[in-house]
Design a protein around this motif. Sequence first.
Motif, PDB file in Angstrom:
ATOM      1  N   UNK A 304      33.757  29.664  78.797  1.00 57.41           N
ATOM      2  CA  UNK A 304      32.758  29.129  77.938  1.00 57.41           C
ATOM      3  C   UNK A 304      31.414  29.603  78.274  1.00 57.41           C
ATOM      4  N   UNK A 305      31.181  29.583  79.596  1.00 58.13           N
ATOM      5  CA  UNK A 305      29.615  30.041  79.744  1.00 58.13           C
ATOM      6  C   UNK A 305      29.512  31.649  79.539  1.00 58.13           C
ATOM      7  N   UNK A 306      30.674  32.369  79.787  1.00 56.64           N
ATOM      8  CA  UNK A 306      30.208  33.901  79.777  1.00 56.64           C
ATOM      9  C   UNK A 306      30.437  34.387  78.376  1.00 56.64           C
ATOM     10  N   UNK A 307      30.843  33.471  77.471  1.00 57.16           N
ATOM     11  CA  UNK A 307      30.869  34.094  76.031  1.00 57.16           C
ATOM     12  C   UNK A 307      30.093  33.193  75.114  1.00 57.16           C
ATOM     13  N   UNK A 308      29.309  32.163  75.650  1.00 61.55           N
ATOM     14  CA  UNK A 308      28.467  31.197  75.048  1.00 61.55           C
ATOM     15  C   UNK A 308      27.127  32.005  74.401  1.00 61.55           C
ATOM     16  N   UNK A 309      26.420  32.762  75.424  1.00 64.24           N
ATOM     17  CA  UNK A 309      25.061  33.301  75.145  1.00 64.24           C
ATOM     18  C   UNK A 309      24.956  34.864  75.552  1.00 64.24           C
ATOM     19  N   UNK A 310      24.733  35.826  74.604  1.00 61.98           N
ATOM     20  CA  UNK A 310      24.732  36.995  75.008  1.00 61.98           C
ATOM     21  C   UNK A 310      23.181  37.463  75.863  1.00 61.98           C
ATOM     22  N   UNK A 311      23.011  38.286  76.565  1.00 62.49           N
ATOM     23  CA  UNK A 311      24.270  39.415  76.914  1.00 62.49           C
ATOM     24  C   UNK A 311      25.088  39.007  78.162  1.00 62.49           C
ATOM     25  N   UNK A 312      24.503  38.150  78.925  1.00 60.87           N
ATOM     26  CA  UNK A 312      25.110  37.667  80.231  1.00 60.87           C
ATOM     27  C   UNK A 312      25.779  36.495  80.198  1.00 60.87           C
ATOM     28  N   UNK A 313      25.675  35.618  79.119  1.00 57.93           N
ATOM     29  CA  UNK A 313      26.227  34.311  79.396  1.00 57.93           C
ATOM     30  C   UNK A 313      25.603  33.411  80.219  1.00 57.93           C
ATOM     31  N   UNK A 314      26.126  32.119  80.414  1.00 56.20           N
ATOM     32  CA  UNK A 314      25.510  31.324  80.930  1.00 56.20           C
ATOM     33  C   UNK A 314      26.166  30.945  82.640  1.00 56.20           C
ATOM     34  N   UNK A 315      25.474  31.065  83.666  1.00 51.39           N
ATOM     35  CA  UNK A 315      26.324  31.132  84.942  1.00 51.39           C
ATOM     36  C   UNK A 315      27.169  29.757  84.866  1.00 51.39           C
ATOM     37  N   UNK A 316      28.317  29.887  85.662  1.00 50.98           N
ATOM     38  CA  UNK A 316      29.405  29.177  85.843  1.00 50.98           C
ATOM     39  C   UNK A 316      29.001  27.935  86.286  1.00 50.98           C
ATOM     40  N   UNK A 317      28.075  27.696  87.176  1.00 47.10           N
ATOM     41  CA  UNK A 317      27.724  26.677  88.179  1.00 47.10           C
ATOM     42  C   UNK A 317      26.662  25.707  87.355  1.00 47.10           C
ATOM     43  N   UNK A 318      26.050  26.269  86.376  1.00 51.90           N
ATOM     44  CA  UNK A 318      25.105  25.782  85.373  1.00 51.90           C
ATOM     45  C   UNK A 318      25.988  24.806  84.206  1.00 51.90           C
ATOM     46  N   UNK A 319      27.206  25.658  83.782  1.00 46.61           N
ATOM     47  CA  UNK A 319      27.848  24.989  82.939  1.00 46.61           C
ATOM     48  C   UNK A 319      28.479  23.886  83.516  1.00 46.61           C
ATOM     49  N   UNK A 320      29.103  23.831  84.710  1.00 43.84           N
ATOM     50  CA  UNK A 320      29.637  22.956  85.272  1.00 43.84           C
ATOM     51  C   UNK A 320      28.872  21.754  85.464  1.00 43.84           C
ATOM     52  N   UNK A 321      27.468  21.865  86.111  1.00 43.85           N
ATOM     53  CA  UNK A 321      26.524  20.825  86.044  1.00 43.85           C
ATOM     54  C   UNK A 321      25.976  20.232  84.787  1.00 43.85           C
ATOM     55  N   UNK A 322      26.342  21.090  83.769  1.00 45.36           N
ATOM     56  CA  UNK A 322      25.840  20.356  82.454  1.00 45.36           C
ATOM     57  C   UNK A 322      26.998  19.307  82.131  1.00 45.36           C
ATOM     58  N   UNK A 323      28.328  19.284  82.743  1.00 45.10           N
ATOM     59  CA  UNK A 323      29.189  18.432  82.447  1.00 45.10           C
ATOM     60  C   UNK A 323      29.240  17.233  83.485  1.00 45.10           C
ATOM     61  N   UNK A 324      29.020  17.867  84.876  1.00 42.35           N
ATOM     62  CA  UNK A 324      29.180  17.117  85.912  1.00 42.35           C
ATOM     63  C   UNK A 324      27.942  16.117  86.170  1.00 42.35           C
ATOM     64  N   UNK A 325      26.680  16.534  85.834  1.00 44.90           N
ATOM     65  CA  UNK A 325      25.613  15.765  86.119  1.00 44.90           C
ATOM     66  C   UNK A 325      25.713  14.477  85.377  1.00 44.90           C
ATOM     67  N   UNK A 326      26.060  14.418  84.085  1.00 44.43           N
ATOM     68  CA  UNK A 326      26.201  13.242  83.375  1.00 44.43           C
ATOM     69  C   UNK A 326      27.288  12.224  84.011  1.00 44.43           C
ATOM     70  N   UNK A 327      28.470  13.022  84.321  1.00 39.15           N
ATOM     71  CA  UNK A 327      29.557  12.243  84.981  1.00 39.15           C
ATOM     72  C   UNK A 327      29.157  11.590  86.203  1.00 39.15           C
ATOM     73  N   UNK A 328      28.593  12.286  87.055  1.00 36.70           N
ATOM     74  CA  UNK A 328      27.713  11.771  88.256  1.00 36.70           C
ATOM     75  C   UNK A 328      26.915  10.457  88.118  1.00 36.70           C
ATOM     76  N   UNK A 329      26.100  10.585  87.156  1.00 39.92           N
ATOM     77  CA  UNK A 329      25.287   9.278  86.668  1.00 39.92           C
ATOM     78  C   UNK A 329      26.053   8.309  86.201  1.00 39.92           C
TER      79      UNK A 329
END
Length: 336
Positions: A304-329
């Motif tokens: 998802x991250x590498x195809x979401x935004x051009x040209x380089x996409x979103x780093x995988x660690x940030x994509x995971x954090x977007x999901x994981x941070x709310x889950x941690x809370x």
Amino acid sequence: MIHPSLLKKQKVILLVLATLMIITITVSLGVGHSSLTFDRMIPTILGQGSFKEEFVLFSVRLPRIIVTLLAGMALALSGAILQGITRNDLADPGIIGINAGAGVGVAVFYLFFPIKEGLFVYLLPVAAFVAALCTAIAIYLFSYSKKSGLEPIRLVLTGVGFSLALSGVMILLFSSVDHFQVDFIAKWLAGNIWGSDWPFILAILPWLILLIPFALYKANRLNILGLSESVAIGVGIAIEKERITLLLAAVALAASAVSVTGGIAFIGLMAPHIAKSLVGPRNQLFLPIAVLMGGWLLVLADTIGRNLVDPDGIPTGIMVALIGAPYFMYLLLKKS
């Protein structure tokens, strides 16, 4: 003895996860800046594709996907082991500072120890492991009390403190190097899958081949350690010896993963929790599911991250954090 219905449920879930993983990998192979149509995928795998198709598949996408898959498995298993030995559902190698320790080790090794390119790939997980181990020992010592033993809440707080302190060390390292080297470390910190080549697969694979069977072998010990110290002592388990052995395994798994993928947190938190919610807390049941779940989640986030935004996409660690941070809370509020 595990009830046959639970074993059957585990097999069904493993089959579903394997199917989801195959689907996600297939989609990941086909999408990107240079699209590879699905009807050309099998001929290309069989060596009947054009030069461009074979280059995109075998040199760009497939090694990245395999590295991501293996790293997700390693992080998930590391998190599961840490949660077991600390009796803390919030333990995760990224949250409690082990990944940050490995990051400092990677940065120091990369910046100050010029090694031939061929050896660098294989020595990088070792450097990450040594640094992560030193961090884990320090966190363990600061979290341990002679009266009450290892205190779970204190462990998380100490780990967060170490993580912040080590982030400061990284900033100091930034100030002493050139732009190219800073760019590499910044990408590593963001969790941008940088070790996306075949040698990196060979660098991380031996750690998993050794430590996944080891963790499954120790599953019953983890069950007992997760109960209480008095119960563990009562059945004749050397608590500190088992904890240290399993801690070494968890640190090695986390270090081998982040050395090739960068700073990725929350996979080790989410995958074990989801697995436990599906089949219960017995390690024999949920560890295999957690391993597959971690691999699938990281491949999905990377796709998802590498195809979401051009040209380089979103780093995988940030994509995971977007999901994981709310889950941690959510978990934090649930436990409070």
